[in-house]
Write a protein that holds these residues in place. Structure first.
Motif, mmCIF file in Angstrom:
data_model
loop_
_atom_site.group_PDB
_atom_site.id
_atom_site.type_symbol
_atom_site.label_atom_id
_atom_site.label_comp_id
_atom_site.label_asym_id
_atom_site.label_seq_id
_atom_site.Cartn_x
_atom_site.Cartn_y
_atom_site.Cartn_z
ATOM 1 N N ASP A 1 -4.866 2.250 -1.254
ATOM 2 C CA ASP A 1 -4.777 0.859 -1.676
ATOM 3 C C ASP A 1 -3.752 0.719 -2.795
ATOM 4 O O ASP A 1 -3.770 1.496 -3.762
ATOM 5 C CB ASP A 1 -6.150 0.387 -2.147
ATOM 6 C CG ASP A 1 -6.135 -1.052 -2.613
ATOM 7 O OD1 ASP A 1 -5.955 -1.938 -1.765
ATOM 8 O OD2 ASP A 1 -6.274 -1.269 -3.834
ATOM 9 N N ARG B 1 -7.098 3.804 -4.457
ATOM 10 C CA ARG B 1 -8.190 4.406 -3.692
ATOM 11 C C ARG B 1 -7.751 4.683 -2.262
ATOM 12 O O ARG B 1 -6.982 3.930 -1.674
ATOM 13 C CB ARG B 1 -9.413 3.488 -3.676
ATOM 14 C CG ARG B 1 -10.039 3.237 -5.040
ATOM 15 C CD ARG B 1 -11.399 2.556 -4.884
ATOM 16 N NE ARG B 1 -11.973 2.205 -6.177
ATOM 17 C CZ ARG B 1 -11.857 1.002 -6.728
ATOM 18 N NH1 ARG B 1 -11.209 0.044 -6.079
ATOM 19 N NH2 ARG B 1 -12.395 0.756 -7.907
ATOM 20 N N ARG C 1 -7.685 4.641 1.599
ATOM 21 C CA ARG C 1 -8.109 3.692 2.633
ATOM 22 C C ARG C 1 -8.486 4.444 3.905
ATOM 23 O O ARG C 1 -9.432 4.098 4.585
ATOM 24 C CB ARG C 1 -6.991 2.680 2.919
ATOM 25 C CG ARG C 1 -6.555 1.898 1.683
ATOM 26 C CD ARG C 1 -5.355 1.015 1.983
ATOM 27 N NE ARG C 1 -5.694 -0.034 2.938
ATOM 28 C CZ ARG C 1 -4.866 -0.493 3.869
ATOM 29 N NH1 ARG C 1 -3.651 0.031 3.986
ATOM 30 N NH2 ARG C 1 -5.222 -1.454 4.681
ATOM 31 N N THR D 1 -5.295 -0.266 -6.481
ATOM 32 C CA THR D 1 -6.275 0.627 -7.100
ATOM 33 C C THR D 1 -5.984 2.108 -6.904
ATOM 34 O O THR D 1 -6.494 2.938 -7.650
ATOM 35 C CB THR D 1 -7.679 0.345 -6.541
ATOM 36 O OG1 THR D 1 -7.711 0.696 -5.143
ATOM 37 C CG2 THR D 1 -8.048 -1.113 -6.707
ATOM 38 N N HIS E 1 0.844 -1.193 0.000
ATOM 39 C CA HIS E 1 0.000 0.000 0.000
ATOM 40 C C HIS E 1 0.880 1.243 0.000
ATOM 41 O O HIS E 1 2.078 1.192 0.304
ATOM 42 C CB HIS E 1 -0.933 -0.001 1.209
ATOM 43 C CG HIS E 1 -1.828 -1.194 1.279
ATOM 44 N ND1 HIS E 1 -2.845 -1.420 0.375
ATOM 45 C CD2 HIS E 1 -1.853 -2.247 2.128
ATOM 46 C CE1 HIS E 1 -3.456 -2.558 0.661
ATOM 47 N NE2 HIS E 1 -2.871 -3.078 1.727
#
Length: 698
Positions: free
Chosen positions: A598, A603, A605, A601, A584
């Protein structure tokens, strides 16, 4: 050591020559048989225990158990008298130092030495378990390292499986950091699998210099053994997974010695040793764990009563009372140890957590980049005149200093922690540079590259025990950090080059063969083989993950890209400086915001704030450290914030340094985390803190 005034001259048929050591239960002497002339180690019980009927029974069990075990990795019993006025036992004398002494004095093991230790200990356990003996106290001080290999000694609390277990109300036998969960919560149910758990803990210590559950007290250590995941992030690859297998909370989830032998013998050569501290990340779950994960259920009240009632330590025993420990839980049922808040301090600072504080001397006022091992903290300056300084991690005492001929860049510590590696550029018109490795213990030079080997160094990095550098003569060159041996070279075109070290690989950004644009290549660290490559165009790398990377676009926005896919925009702020850990990405903004994303992806967290009035400029580096499932952020006021890497919960924050204790200001912190200890250099003050909540997880 020499014999003391009150020591006996002879025991049984042996003349005592010297003291080999003393412990809570007895003294061990070097003896010689008066008739055979054979050298033996004679263990004589202390008088206060000789008068204890229960202890005599246990010592008799020790002798019986030791006589039953005969193998290449144990020390055979040659004589004993458990009924003597002071019971004694003689084993064959084998010269050597204990594993604990070797690690404390020489540093952690790596490579063939570590593999030999692991295989030898497994074979010793197999020999014991085959004859029904459970050692119950396998620890670094009970492992002797000899020229012929490791030897398991001291069966002081072992028992034969077919003998009756002593039932002693309120007492638990063993040594806290290396005991199994069942040994703490239900000692009458301890079986051979308990020794396998202890073996895993011993191997973590041998590899890193600290145990997987270390804490500020025996009580907290025991709590960690029963409830918390093991701190194994510093171990490498396959060996880490095998050790996690050993450290399963439920005994039925652990491997047998035969399974362990096969696993250790097939482990890759490069996995035997600790990873560089900056790369130690959240370790994955062991693939061998069973889906039930019954070990997680040990957080129940029965286990708490067993681990929470631990009191004073005496002669290898605990006297326990009727107290029990409570726990709090946060998100997903993971236990969080309650912290004691010091009066007069802010936030979650545990009482008495500072190990030491030292004002940095005038000669070291410019050092600010820090790297730590189990025994030595190395700090370096990046000024025009480079400087190294080493400090004892236990006391903060200055060990040595070393000046460079020009600018200095600290690359890191070798895998064993024994060498400090740095790049030095002299002040000649040609700006020649070289890589130098010195001993962490005393600063003496071990090896260096010739100045002409890397001309006008543009960049140098260190990862997985390998140093790579870009220069104008040899292109991209790699050396073994421990030996200085040149491993491989890779011709590259001229122009701007940049190296990045991430996850055991080296990433090189330079001109493509057609010179039309730049080429990003992922290289195997051991041989320089190109694993993957791509043309990033106008993108510039920010941080590398396992299979993805963050890039910065020309407009400053952040994009995520896999090696074989086009980059995609993310919602990550472009003001942050990012690092990768455990698959990560983590970033720090100048306003004190911490963000986790993440890896696959991009995105978000979670997002958290340091709650500090000001933070370091993250563009200067050194301001974010992720290790062992924790995110550490230092602040200019001398405080540190620690967040859970999984969900961003604030685990603890330290108080700022006292008003008036400012000292010279630095442009960035001297900061590192090793084994749960936080080392922080701010305002001319060097400090080591080891919060109880984080002591077992650095």
């Amino acid at each position: 050591m020499g014999l003391h005034g009150g020591d006996p001259q002879t025991v049984g048929g042996y003349r005592l020559l010297d003291r080999l050591g003393a412990g809570g239960m007895g003294t061990v002497y070097l003896g010689r048989g008066t008739e055979s002339g054979r050298l033996v180690a004679v263990k004589v019980v202390h008088q206060q225990f000789a008068d204890d009927r229960e202890f005599r029974i246990r010592f008799r069990q020790e002798v019986a158990a030791a006589r039953r075990v005969s193998g290449a990795f144990t020390t055979p019993v040659v004589d004993a008298d458990p009924d003597a006025e002071r019971p004694w036992m003689a084993t064959l004398y084998t010269p050597g130092r204990t594993l604990g002494a070797v690690v404390r004095e020489d540093g952690p093991l790596a490579g063939p030495a570590l593999r030999q230790l692991a295989v030898g200990l497994v074979e010793a356990l197999r020999d014991m378990h085959r004859v029904g003996v459970v050692h119950r106290d396998l620890k670094p001080e009970n492992v002797l390292l000899t020229e012929e290999g490791p030897r398991v000694i001291d069966f002081g609390i072992s028992r034969a499986a077919d003998q009756q277990t002593l039932t002693v109300t309120g007492r638990i036998l063993g040594t806290p950091p290396y005991m199994s969960p069942e040994q703490l919560s239900a000692p009458h149910r301890v079986k051979a699998a308990s020794d396998v758990f202890s073996l895993g803990a011993v191997l973590v210590y041998a590899t890193t210099g600290h145990g997987p559950f270390d804490a500020a007290s025996h009580y907290l250590t025991a709590y960690n053994v029963v409830h918390e995941p093991a701190a194994v992030a510093e171990l490498s690859g396959t060996v880490r997974e095998i050790v996690q297998w050993c450290l399963a909370k439920d005994p039925v989830d652990r491997p047998t010695p035969d399974e362990l032998l096969g696993a250790f013998r097939s482990a890759p050569e490069g996995d035997w040793g600790a990873r560089v501290a900056a790369e130690a990340a959240v370790a994955p779950e062991p693939p061998h764990s069973r889906p039930t994960r019954r070990g997680l259920l040990l957080a129940g009240s029965a286990a708490l009563a067993g681990a929470g009632a631990l009191g004073s330590w005496r002669a290898g025993w605990w006297d326990t009372g009727a107290r029990t420990a409570g726990s709090a839980s946060r998100g997903g049922g993971h236990p969080v140890r309650p912290l004691t808040v010091s009066e007069g301090t802010a936030g979650l600072q545990p009482a008495g957590w500072s190990l030491w504080r030292k004002q940095v001397g005038e000669q070291d006022r410019h050092v600010q980049t820090c790297r730590a091992s189990a025994s030595v903290l190395i700090c370096a300056s990046s000024a025009a005149t480079g400087q190294l300084a080493a400090f004892d991690t236990k006391t903060g005492r200055r060990l040595w200093g070393r000046d460079a001929r020009g600018a200095l860049e600290l690359l890191g510590l070798s895998a064993s922690g024994r060498l400090v590696c740095y790049r030095e550029s002299d002040d000649s018109p040609a700006a020649l540079g070289r890589i130098i490795a010195v001993r962490a213990a005393d600063g003496r030079q071990v090896w260096s590259t010739p100045p002409e080997s890397v001309e006008m160094i543009a960049n140098a990095v260190m990862t997985s025990g390998v140093i790579a550098a870009v220069g104008g003569i040899s292109g991209l060159t790699a050396w073994h950090a421990e030996t200085g041996k040149r491993l491989w070279e890779l011709p590259i075109l001229g122009g701007t080059s940049r190296l990045y070290a991430a996850r055991g690989h080296i990433h090189h950004l330079g001109d493509a063969p057609d010179a039309a644009e730049q080429l990003l290549r992922k290289l195997a660290v051991d041989n320089g083989r190109v694993v993957k490559s791509r043309r990033p165009g106008s993108l510039r790398p920010v941080a590398f993950g396992a299979d993805t990377a963050l890039f910065r676009r020309p407009d400053g926005s952040i994009a995520l890209a896999a090696w074989d896919e086009e980059p995609v925009s993310t919602s990550l702020p472009d003001t942050m400086v990012y690092t990768e850990s455990g698959g990560h990405f983590f970033g720090l903004d100048p306003d004190g915001t911490v963000i986790a994303a993440d890896g696959p992806t991009g995105r978000r967290r979670w997002v958290a704030r340091t709650q500090a009035t000001s933070v370091w400029d993250p563009a200067l580096g050194g301001s974010l450290h992720v290790a062992g499932g924790r995110v550490y952020v230092p602040n200019p006021d001398g405080s540190v914030h620690c967040f859970a890497a999984g969900d961003g919960a604030l685990l603890w924050k330290s108080a700022p340094r006292p008003a008036g204790d400012r000292g010279p200001q630095l442009s960035r912190p001297g900061f590192d985390v090793h084994g749960g200890t936080v080392y922080l250099l701010t305002g001319g003050r060097l400090e080591a803190v080891r919060p109880a909540e984080a002591a077992a997880r650095g």
